[in-house]
Design a protein around this motif. Structure first.
Motif, PDB file in Angstrom:
ATOM      1  N   LEU A  64     -10.449   7.446  10.793  1.00 20.00           N
ATOM      2  CA  LEU A  64      -9.894   8.496  10.147  1.00 20.00           C
ATOM      3  C   LEU A  64     -10.989   9.617   9.680  1.00 20.00           C
ATOM      4  O   LEU A  64     -10.568  10.521   8.886  1.00 20.00           O
ATOM      5  N   ARG A  65     -12.200   9.701  10.421  1.00 12.18           N
ATOM      6  CA  ARG A  65     -13.072  10.665  10.382  1.00 12.18           C
ATOM      7  C   ARG A  65     -13.717  10.837   9.075  1.00 12.18           C
ATOM      8  O   ARG A  65     -13.921  11.847   8.749  1.00 12.18           O
ATOM      9  N   LEU A  66     -13.834   9.725   8.127  1.00 11.10           N
ATOM     10  CA  LEU A  66     -14.534   9.634   6.974  1.00 11.10           C
ATOM     11  C   LEU A  66     -15.677   9.095   7.072  1.00 11.10           C
ATOM     12  O   LEU A  66     -16.027   8.151   7.709  1.00 11.10           O
ATOM     13  N   ASN A  67     -16.903   9.810   6.461  1.00  7.76           N
ATOM     14  CA  ASN A  67     -18.263   9.324   6.412  1.00  7.76           C
ATOM     15  C   ASN A  67     -18.677   9.713   4.925  1.00  7.76           C
ATOM     16  O   ASN A  67     -18.116  10.757   4.492  1.00  7.76           O
ATOM     17  N   VAL A  68     -19.398   8.600   4.305  1.00 13.85           N
ATOM     18  CA  VAL A  68     -19.896   8.946   3.082  1.00 13.85           C
ATOM     19  C   VAL A  68     -20.923  10.428   2.775  1.00 13.85           C
ATOM     20  O   VAL A  68     -20.537  10.950   1.845  1.00 13.85           O
ATOM     21  N   LYS A  69     -21.702  10.711   3.756  1.00 12.09           N
ATOM     22  CA  LYS A  69     -22.393  12.122   3.540  1.00 12.09           C
ATOM     23  C   LYS A  69     -21.492  13.143   3.144  1.00 12.09           C
ATOM     24  O   LYS A  69     -21.688  14.183   2.562  1.00 12.09           O
ATOM     25  N   GLU A  70     -20.343  13.350   4.173  1.00 14.85           N
ATOM     26  CA  GLU A  70     -19.287  14.630   4.168  1.00 14.85           C
ATOM     27  C   GLU A  70     -18.116  14.434   3.259  1.00 14.85           C
ATOM     28  O   GLU A  70     -17.706  15.216   2.569  1.00 14.85           O
ATOM     29  N   SER A  71     -17.729  13.240   3.020  1.00 10.98           N
ATOM     30  CA  SER A  71     -16.371  13.025   2.388  1.00 10.98           C
ATOM     31  C   SER A  71     -16.441  13.124   1.068  1.00 10.98           C
ATOM     32  O   SER A  71     -15.766  13.454   0.301  1.00 10.98           O
ATOM     33  N   PHE A  72     -17.841  13.236   0.337  1.00 13.03           N
ATOM     34  CA  PHE A  72     -17.756  13.099  -1.000  1.00 13.03           C
ATOM     35  C   PHE A  72     -18.365  14.448  -1.587  1.00 13.03           C
ATOM     36  O   PHE A  72     -18.587  14.560  -2.688  1.00 13.03           O
ATOM     37  N   VAL A  73     -18.464  15.365  -0.419  1.00 12.56           N
ATOM     38  CA  VAL A  73     -19.042  16.933  -0.996  1.00 12.56           C
ATOM     39  C   VAL A  73     -17.773  17.340  -1.695  1.00 12.56           C
ATOM     40  O   VAL A  73     -16.672  17.326  -1.503  1.00 12.56           O
ATOM     41  N   ALA A  74     -18.178  18.272  -2.566  1.00 14.67           N
ATOM     42  CA  ALA A  74     -16.950  19.014  -3.619  1.00 14.67           C
ATOM     43  C   ALA A  74     -15.734  19.625  -2.834  1.00 14.67           C
ATOM     44  O   ALA A  74     -14.728  19.293  -3.246  1.00 14.67           O
ATOM     45  N   GLU A  75     -15.902  20.113  -1.515  1.00 16.21           N
ATOM     46  CA  GLU A  75     -14.848  20.685  -0.896  1.00 16.21           C
ATOM     47  C   GLU A  75     -13.929  19.711  -0.232  1.00 16.21           C
ATOM     48  O   GLU A  75     -12.847  19.853   0.265  1.00 16.21           O
ATOM     49  N   ASN A  76     -14.401  18.589  -0.161  1.00 18.09           N
ATOM     50  CA  ASN A  76     -13.685  17.476   0.624  1.00 18.09           C
ATOM     51  C   ASN A  76     -13.377  16.214  -0.232  1.00 18.09           C
ATOM     52  O   ASN A  76     -12.555  15.227   0.101  1.00 18.09           O
ATOM     53  N   ILE A  77     -13.723  15.983  -1.422  1.00 16.71           N
ATOM     54  CA  ILE A  77     -13.406  14.997  -2.320  1.00 16.71           C
ATOM     55  C   ILE A  77     -11.891  14.849  -2.524  1.00 16.71           C
ATOM     56  O   ILE A  77     -11.491  13.591  -2.463  1.00 16.71           O
ATOM     57  N   ASN A  78     -11.267  15.766  -3.030  1.00 16.19           N
ATOM     58  CA  ASN A  78      -9.747  15.675  -3.086  1.00 16.19           C
ATOM     59  C   ASN A  78      -9.025  15.001  -1.845  1.00 16.19           C
ATOM     60  O   ASN A  78      -8.111  14.033  -1.968  1.00 16.19           O
ATOM     61  N   ASN A  79      -9.593  15.525  -0.737  1.00 15.74           N
ATOM     62  CA  ASN A  79      -8.733  14.995   0.649  1.00 15.74           C
ATOM     63  C   ASN A  79      -9.440  13.489   0.931  1.00 15.74           C
ATOM     64  O   ASN A  79      -8.400  12.706   1.172  1.00 15.74           O
ATOM     65  N   THR A  80     -10.546  13.346   0.402  1.00 11.30           N
ATOM     66  CA  THR A  80     -10.911  11.904   0.761  1.00 11.30           C
ATOM     67  C   THR A  80     -10.129  10.933  -0.114  1.00 11.30           C
ATOM     68  O   THR A  80      -9.683  10.051   0.341  1.00 11.30           O
ATOM     69  N   TYR A  81      -9.931  11.216  -1.289  1.00 13.66           N
ATOM     70  CA  TYR A  81      -9.152  10.361  -2.226  1.00 13.66           C
ATOM     71  C   TYR A  81      -7.733  10.138  -1.889  1.00 13.66           C
ATOM     72  O   TYR A  81      -7.214   9.130  -1.830  1.00 13.66           O
ATOM     73  N   ALA A  82      -7.156  11.223  -1.307  1.00 14.56           N
ATOM     74  CA  ALA A  82      -5.796  11.228  -0.943  1.00 14.56           C
ATOM     75  C   ALA A  82      -5.633  10.395   0.363  1.00 14.56           C
ATOM     76  O   ALA A  82      -4.889   9.304   0.239  1.00 14.56           O
ATOM     77  N   ILE A  83      -6.637  10.524   1.292  1.00 15.30           N
ATOM     78  CA  ILE A  83      -6.618   9.683   2.419  1.00 15.30           C
ATOM     79  C   ILE A  83      -6.853   8.295   2.001  1.00 15.30           C
ATOM     80  O   ILE A  83      -6.131   7.290   2.530  1.00 15.30           O
ATOM     81  N   VAL A  84      -7.846   7.723   1.311  1.00 11.66           N
ATOM     82  CA  VAL A  84      -8.075   6.549   0.974  1.00 11.66           C
ATOM     83  C   VAL A  84      -6.830   5.903   0.050  1.00 11.66           C
ATOM     84  O   VAL A  84      -6.478   4.712   0.290  1.00 11.66           O
ATOM     85  N   SER A  85      -6.401   6.717  -0.850  1.00 10.12           N
ATOM     86  CA  SER A  85      -5.177   6.002  -1.588  1.00 10.12           C
ATOM     87  C   SER A  85      -3.879   5.699  -0.734  1.00 10.12           C
ATOM     88  O   SER A  85      -3.010   5.036  -0.840  1.00 10.12           O
ATOM     89  N   ARG A  86      -3.866   6.779   0.273  1.00 11.85           N
ATOM     90  CA  ARG A  86      -2.687   6.731   1.228  1.00 11.85           C
ATOM     91  C   ARG A  86      -2.931   5.287   2.123  1.00 11.85           C
ATOM     92  O   ARG A  86      -1.877   4.563   2.345  1.00 11.85           O
ATOM     93  N   VAL A  87      -4.195   5.069   2.537  1.00  9.64           N
ATOM     94  CA  VAL A  87      -4.377   4.053   3.326  1.00  9.64           C
ATOM     95  C   VAL A  87      -4.225   2.664   2.386  1.00  9.64           C
ATOM     96  O   VAL A  87      -3.574   1.668   2.827  1.00  9.64           O
ATOM     97  N   LEU A  88      -4.492   2.730   1.271  1.00 10.94           N
ATOM     98  CA  LEU A  88      -4.422   1.691   0.110  1.00 10.94           C
ATOM     99  C   LEU A  88      -2.922   1.239   0.309  1.00 10.94           C
ATOM    100  O   LEU A  88      -2.220  -0.205   0.092  1.00 10.94           O
ATOM    101  N   GLY A  89      -2.170   2.303  -0.020  1.00 10.05           N
ATOM    102  CA  GLY A  89      -0.498   2.067   0.063  1.00 10.05           C
ATOM    103  C   GLY A  89      -0.175   1.183   1.271  1.00 10.05           C
ATOM    104  O   GLY A  89       0.944   0.499   1.258  1.00 10.05           O
ATOM    105  N   PHE A  90      -0.432   1.606   2.528  1.00  8.60           N
ATOM    106  CA  PHE A  90      -0.204   0.903   3.576  1.00  8.60           C
ATOM    107  C   PHE A  90      -0.717  -0.543   3.846  1.00  8.60           C
ATOM    108  O   PHE A  90      -0.193  -1.211   4.378  1.00  8.60           O
ATOM    109  N   SER A  91      -1.707  -0.798   3.142  1.00  7.45           N
ATOM    110  CA  SER A  91      -2.497  -1.917   3.506  1.00  7.45           C
ATOM    111  C   SER A  91      -2.719  -2.890   2.256  1.00  7.45           C
ATOM    112  O   SER A  91      -3.347  -3.885   2.466  1.00  7.45           O
TER     113      SER A  91
END
Length: 171
Positions: A64-91
């Motif tokens: 998913l190309r997510l990493n802690v260092k880049e995924s939680f910066v202000a410009e990426n945080i909403n996308n990170t939560y969207a991806i993680v919540s989508r993965v939760l729905g599948f799994s």
């Protein structure tokens, strides 16, 4: 009372909030589950039975190309939560399913929270396999939630295609 998604911290506060989140009995497994896996588990109610097939931290990065260092910066945080919540729905499935409940050599199926069908089997050597993704660690618990850590991401084909690297980017 308005119910919805919780307020999401951004920037340094987001990383700090993820590092200091309450995890109860789950804290001893944090190194196995990783930051994104812990985020997934925290999205579920702790007093109801669920089973979550959580990608390992390595799988989040690789698939998913997510990493802690880049995924939680202000410009990426909403996308990170969207991806993680989508993965939760599948799994995630709305019931407790421990590894001893999966018969060896026989496939069972359950619908995930998003309605995606999960085909679950257990290999002779004890690993659970979900839609072709093999487990790394089994039967971790947080309250009523059973967590299996996977060496990949359980997702449908459309979502997989949307997160695959675009190999034409460098051209």
């Amino acid at each position: 009372m308005r119910r919805g998604l919780p307020e999401v911290p951004s920037g340094k506060d987001a990383v700090r909030s993820q590092q200091t989140a309450k995890v109860g009995r789950f804290s001893e497994n944090r190194h196995l589950v990783g930051t994104f896996g812990e985020m997934m588990v925290e999205m579920l109610p702790q007093d109801l039975a669920f089973t979550v097939f959580v990608p390992s931290e390595k799988a989040f990065g690789r698939d998913l190309r997510l990493n802690v260092k880049e995924s939680f910066v202000a410009e990426n945080i909403n996308n990170t939560y969207a991806i993680v919540s989508r993965v939760l729905g599948f799994s995630a499935v709305p019931r407790a399913l421990t590894s001893d409940m999966v018969p060896v050599g026989k496939e069972i199926s359950h619908d995930s929270l998003s309605g995606f069908t999960l085909y679950i089997s257990k290999a002779v050597y004890g690993k659970i396999i979900v839609n072709g993704v093999r487990s790394e660690s089994l039967d971790r618990r947080k309250g009523e939630i059973v967590v299996h850590i996977m060496d990949g991401v359980v997702m449908d084909a459309d979502f997989k295609q949307s997160v695959q690297p675009d190999y034409d980017e460098g051209r």
